[in-house]
Design an enzyme around this catalytic site. Structure first.
Site, PDB file in Angstrom:
ATOM      1  N   LYS A 187       0.851  -1.195   0.000  1.00  0.00           N
ATOM      2  CA  LYS A 187       0.000   0.000   0.000  1.00  0.00           C
ATOM      3  C   LYS A 187       0.885   1.242   0.000  1.00  0.00           C
ATOM      4  O   LYS A 187       2.049   1.177   0.415  1.00  0.00           O
ATOM      5  CB  LYS A 187      -0.857   0.017   1.273  1.00  0.00           C
ATOM      6  N   ARG A 202      -9.831 -11.742   2.325  1.00  0.00           N
ATOM      7  CA  ARG A 202     -10.689 -12.796   1.755  1.00  0.00           C
ATOM      8  C   ARG A 202     -10.002 -14.159   1.841  1.00  0.00           C
ATOM      9  O   ARG A 202     -10.676 -15.194   1.885  1.00  0.00           O
ATOM     10  CB  ARG A 202     -11.076 -12.426   0.319  1.00  0.00           C
TER      11      ARG A 202
HETATM   12  N1  BES Z   1      -8.071  -3.864   4.426  1.00  0.00           N
HETATM   13  C1  BES Z   1      -8.213  -3.564   3.057  1.00  0.00           C
HETATM   14  C2  BES Z   1      -9.546  -2.914   2.736  1.00  0.00           C
HETATM   15  C3  BES Z   1      -9.743  -1.502   3.201  1.00  0.00           C
HETATM   16  C4  BES Z   1      -9.059  -0.472   2.580  1.00  0.00           C
HETATM   17  C5  BES Z   1     -10.610  -1.223   4.209  1.00  0.00           C
HETATM   18  C6  BES Z   1      -9.252   0.828   3.004  1.00  0.00           C
HETATM   19  C7  BES Z   1     -10.809   0.070   4.647  1.00  0.00           C
HETATM   20  C8  BES Z   1     -10.111   1.088   4.034  1.00  0.00           C
HETATM   21  C9  BES Z   1      -8.125  -4.831   2.190  1.00  0.00           C
HETATM   22  O1  BES Z   1      -7.304  -5.822   2.684  1.00  0.00           O
HETATM   23  C10 BES Z   1      -7.580  -4.400   0.880  1.00  0.00           C
HETATM   24  O2  BES Z   1      -6.479  -3.927   0.852  1.00  0.00           O
HETATM   25  N2  BES Z   1      -8.364  -4.562  -0.174  1.00  0.00           N
HETATM   26  C11 BES Z   1      -7.975  -4.138  -1.466  1.00  0.00           C
HETATM   27  C12 BES Z   1      -8.492  -5.165  -2.434  1.00  0.00           C
HETATM   28  C13 BES Z   1      -7.968  -5.009  -3.816  1.00  0.00           C
HETATM   29  C14 BES Z   1      -6.485  -5.357  -3.865  1.00  0.00           C
HETATM   30  C15 BES Z   1      -8.735  -5.899  -4.752  1.00  0.00           C
HETATM   31  C16 BES Z   1      -8.587  -2.776  -1.746  1.00  0.00           C
HETATM   32  O3  BES Z   1      -9.705  -2.532  -1.309  1.00  0.00           O
HETATM   33  O4  BES Z   1      -7.931  -1.954  -2.350  1.00  0.00           O
HETATM   34 ZN    ZN Z   2      -5.272  -5.592   2.073  1.00  0.00          ZN
END
Ligand code: BES
Ligand code: ZN
Ligand code: ZN
Length: 490
Positions: A272, A346
């Site tokens: 990230k 997931r």
């Molecule tokens: N924990 C995050 C989701 C999230 C992001 C929750 C920001 C609250 C605020 C999750 O693990 C994630 O990073 N999801 C990705 C999925 C993508 C790679 C398909 C996302 O949402 O960007």
């Molecule tokens: Zn994530």
């Protein structure tokens, strides 16, 4: 625990720091106790206060109301359009104001309305005031936390029996909400899978709830291969916590609650950016909700058998971290091609939902900060719900509406299912398409839920409140336990 009293008096003789007085706009002010309405009328007649929703005016030593140091008028807008949610949130804002002024002993006049039940209004008033009563200072070097010492509710002659009876449920829900806020605000350096599991064990002991902690060995034995893969890049090894609450009398239902407990989500090798990582210590909110809810249910002795599963991992990088392109053999046997290590929640839930499906439970409900896309879809004031059992989804949604923790349903779209297929493995963990990311993530989870199993999934868009509002401080909202308890108690 905070001293809460419910009295049928008017509040005009209240002695304390502040008497909070909700006022409707328009001319309908006659239902306020006389001495108080005089004060309110004066301020309104001089056009200093219109009682618009959320408007506040503090008055020092108000005329004719002797015992209180301050009176805080708070507008609720027009009586015709008021709802329990508006009352809960309006009173919550006023209570936050009082808390910040460090006023300790607080009285609240419960408003009389022509449309809503008195007892429901009283409960909403109490909830608003108590939910607001939160100040996290464990990480400040100076200063004690601001906290009310006493809250007194004045029903102004209305019957108080029902709200008195409801008080334990309200207090347990508020305590659970605050527990989730505490856990989600705790830095990942202090809260990691092992330390979370230790807390769970301690709480379980206090509440006489069964608690099994699976360490890496046990997870290997149990085939939790996805949990292990996500956790393998961290120096903090993963854990799965299983909580078991069984009521004394034979339970009518068995519910499994499953929580995503990523104690920090760096994204892994699909790293990230800095801004997106700022709040990722809260990626364990689902697990915190499961923990707090099971403890509250045990304390209230709810007549439901509840199993709680917390999937605890830290999504980090080192030489051993799992990689894009890796293929995982999930607990269910289905293989998953990992194309993005940031879609880790997931994976953790895939193993846990498969495990949960073996329990023959009546319902499975999972809670997860699963997708950023949920925030795009509904904002941070609403949580997303979807599932295989429309009745279950609707009963949870109703509980959300009743508790002021809103759930909005997204559909399962069968046409999207092929997007989850991998050329190499059974499934891939991302679709590669941004659109509908919350739906496809939910559908990925569905692949691991037993067929015919009643299941609902909550994507916690509302886990982190980007600004202070109503009874919610900035940061973790603590939403989750209250709508679950409302549903379980029903
Ligand atoms: N924990 C995050 C989701 C999230 C992001 C929750 C920001 C609250 C605020 C999750 O693990 C994630 O990073 N999801 C990705 C999925 C993508 C790679 C398909 C996302 O949402 O960007
Ligand atoms: Zn994530
Ligand atoms: Zn995550």
């Amino acid at each position: 625990m905070l001293n809460v009293e419910i009295s049928s008096q008017t509040g005009k003789d209240f002695e304390g720091d502040v008497l909070i007085v909700p006022v409707f706009s328009g001319r309908e002010r006659h239902r306020l106790p006389l001495a108080i309405s005089k004060v309110a009328r004066q301020v309104m007649d001089e056009n200093d206060f219109k009682a618009d929703y959320g408007e506040m005016v503090p008055l020092h030593h108000p005329n004719g109301v002797k015992g209180t140091r301050w009176m805080l008028l708070v507008g609720l807008g027009e009586e015709e359009t008021v709802s329990l949610n508006r009352i809960r949130k309006g009173l919550g804002s006023a209570a936050r104001y009082a808390l910040k002024r460090n006023w300790k002993s607080v009285g609240v006049v419960s408003p009389s309305t022509s449309t809503l039940d008195h007892d429901a209004v009283q409960s909403a008033v109490i909830e608003g005031a108590l939910l607001a009563n939160y100040d996290m200072v464990s990480f400040k070097s100076k200063g004690e936390g601001k906290q009310f010492s006493k809250v007194e509710i004045f029903s102004n002659g209305d019957d108080t029996r029902k709200s008195r009876r409801r008080l334990p449920l309200i207090q347990a829900g508020v305590a659970a909400c605050h527990k989730v806020r505490d856990l989600a605000a705790t830095p990942a350096m202090d809260l990691y899978p092992e330390s979370f599991a230790e807390q769970a064990q301690k709480l379980a002991k206090q509440h006489k709830v069964g608690c099994e902690v699976m360490d890496v060995e046990a997870l290997k034995k149990g085939n939790f291969n996805c949990v292990l893969a996500v956790g393998q890049g961290s120096t903090r090894p993963p854990r799965v916590v299983k909580l078991e609450y069984k009521p004394k009398e034979k339970a009518k239902r068995h519910v499994v609650l499953v929580g995503k407990g990523v104690t920090f989500d760096s994204g892994g090798l699909s790293l990230k950016d800095a801004a997106s990582m700022e709040t990722m210590k809260d990626d364990m909110t689902g697990a915190a909700i499961v923990l707090a809810t099971v403890m509250a249910a045990a304390q209230l002795e709810l007549p439901v058998h509840i199993t709680g599963l917390c999937g605890l991992v830290e999504n980090m990088n080192d030489g051993g971290a799992y990689k894009p392109g890796d293929v995982l053999r999930s607990r269910s046997g289905k293989t998953i091609e990992v194309l993005n290590t940031d879609a880790e929640g997931r994976l953790v839930l895939a193993d846990l939902l498969h495990y949960a499906s073996e329990m023959g439970a009546d319902h499975i409900v999972d809670l997860a900060t699963l997708t950023g896309a949920a925030l795009i879809a509904v904002g941070d004031g609403v949580n997303v719900i979807m599932g295989t059992d429309q009745k279950l989804v609707e009963s949870l949604r109703d509980a959300g509406g009743a508790s002021g923790e809103h759930l909005w349903q997204l559909p399962i779209v069968e046409e999207y299912r092929e997007l989850l297929k991998s050329p190499l493995a059974d499934l891939k963990n991302i679709t590669g398409i941004r659109w509908g990311g919350t739906i496809t993530a939910g559908m990925f989870l569905q692949e691991f839920v037993g067929s015919g199993q009643s299941w609902a999934h909550v994507d916690l868009a509302g886990a982190w409140s980007g600004k202070e509002r109503d009874y919610r401080p900035f940061g973790p909202s603590g939403e989750g336990p209250r709508f679950l308890l409302e549903w379980l108690a029903d």
